[in-house]
Design a protein around this motif. Structure first.
Motif, short mmCIF file in Angstrom:
data_model
loop_
_atom_site.label_atom_id
_atom_site.label_comp_id
_atom_site.label_asym_id
_atom_site.label_seq_id
_atom_site.Cartn_x
_atom_site.Cartn_y
_atom_site.Cartn_z
N ALA A 249 3.40 9.41 -1.74
CA ALA A 249 3.59 10.33 -0.62
C ALA A 249 2.44 10.21 0.38
O ALA A 249 2.65 10.26 1.60
CB ALA A 249 3.72 11.76 -1.12
N VAL A 250 1.22 10.04 -0.11
CA VAL A 250 0.07 9.82 0.78
C VAL A 250 0.25 8.51 1.54
O VAL A 250 -0.06 8.42 2.73
CB VAL A 250 -1.25 9.83 -0.03
CG1 VAL A 250 -2.41 9.34 0.82
CG2 VAL A 250 -1.53 11.21 -0.56
N ALA A 251 0.78 7.50 0.88
CA ALA A 251 1.01 6.21 1.54
C ALA A 251 2.06 6.34 2.64
O ALA A 251 1.93 5.74 3.71
CB ALA A 251 1.42 5.16 0.52
N VAL A 252 3.11 7.13 2.41
CA VAL A 252 4.12 7.36 3.45
C VAL A 252 3.48 8.06 4.65
O VAL A 252 3.71 7.68 5.80
CB VAL A 252 5.30 8.20 2.90
CG1 VAL A 252 6.21 8.65 4.01
CG2 VAL A 252 6.09 7.40 1.88
N ALA A 253 2.67 9.07 4.38
CA ALA A 253 1.99 9.78 5.47
C ALA A 253 1.02 8.87 6.21
O ALA A 253 0.91 8.93 7.45
CB ALA A 253 1.27 11.00 4.91
N ALA B 103 5.58 1.56 5.67
CA ALA B 103 6.41 2.74 5.44
C ALA B 103 7.53 2.44 4.43
O ALA B 103 7.81 3.25 3.54
CB ALA B 103 7.00 3.24 6.75
N VAL B 104 8.14 1.28 4.56
CA VAL B 104 9.22 0.90 3.64
C VAL B 104 8.67 0.72 2.22
O VAL B 104 9.26 1.21 1.25
CB VAL B 104 9.92 -0.39 4.13
CG1 VAL B 104 10.85 -0.95 3.06
CG2 VAL B 104 10.69 -0.11 5.40
N ALA B 105 7.54 0.04 2.10
CA ALA B 105 6.95 -0.16 0.77
C ALA B 105 6.54 1.17 0.12
O ALA B 105 6.76 1.38 -1.07
CB ALA B 105 5.73 -1.08 0.87
N ALA B 106 5.99 2.08 0.91
CA ALA B 106 5.61 3.39 0.37
C ALA B 106 6.84 4.18 -0.04
O ALA B 106 6.85 4.86 -1.07
CB ALA B 106 4.80 4.15 1.41
N GLY B 107 7.90 4.09 0.75
CA GLY B 107 9.15 4.76 0.39
C GLY B 107 9.76 4.20 -0.89
O GLY B 107 10.27 4.96 -1.73
#
Length: 92
Positions: A51-55, A5-9
């Motif tokens: 955004a897909v990675a965060v989801a 989540a942190v990396a995607a953010g």
């Protein structure tokens, strides 16, 4: 999962930052023209992929079994796409 989540953010944040600046010299009475490019202008698909990675990072918490494996594969694909954007644009 928190690392995903942190990396995607961070990838989503980085897509909105300035990645390149180009200065074009012009004749004497005119000022130099400075043009900046953000990550999303250089790779328009990057914010959507982040955004897909965060989801997907959030979906890791909500799934288990085969579904979690599928979400993990999607997350790995998103990570590969983000890395490709970074490496590909730095190389040019």
């Amino acid at each position: 999962m928190l690392g995903c989540a942190v990396a995607a953010g961070i990838a989503l944040f980085a897509a909105t930052r300035t990645w390149a600046t180009e200065t074009v010299a012009r004749p004497a009475p005119l000022l130099d023209l400075v043009e900046t490019s953000t990550g999303s202008s250089l790779a328009p698909w990057l914010p959507a992929l982040a955004a897909v990675a965060v989801a997907a990072a959030g979906a890791l918490v909500a799934t288990r079994g085969v579904a979690r494996t599928v979400v993990g594969v999607v997350l790995v694909g998103c990570g590969a796409g983000v890395a490709t954007a970074g490496v590909g644009l730095v190389a040019t």
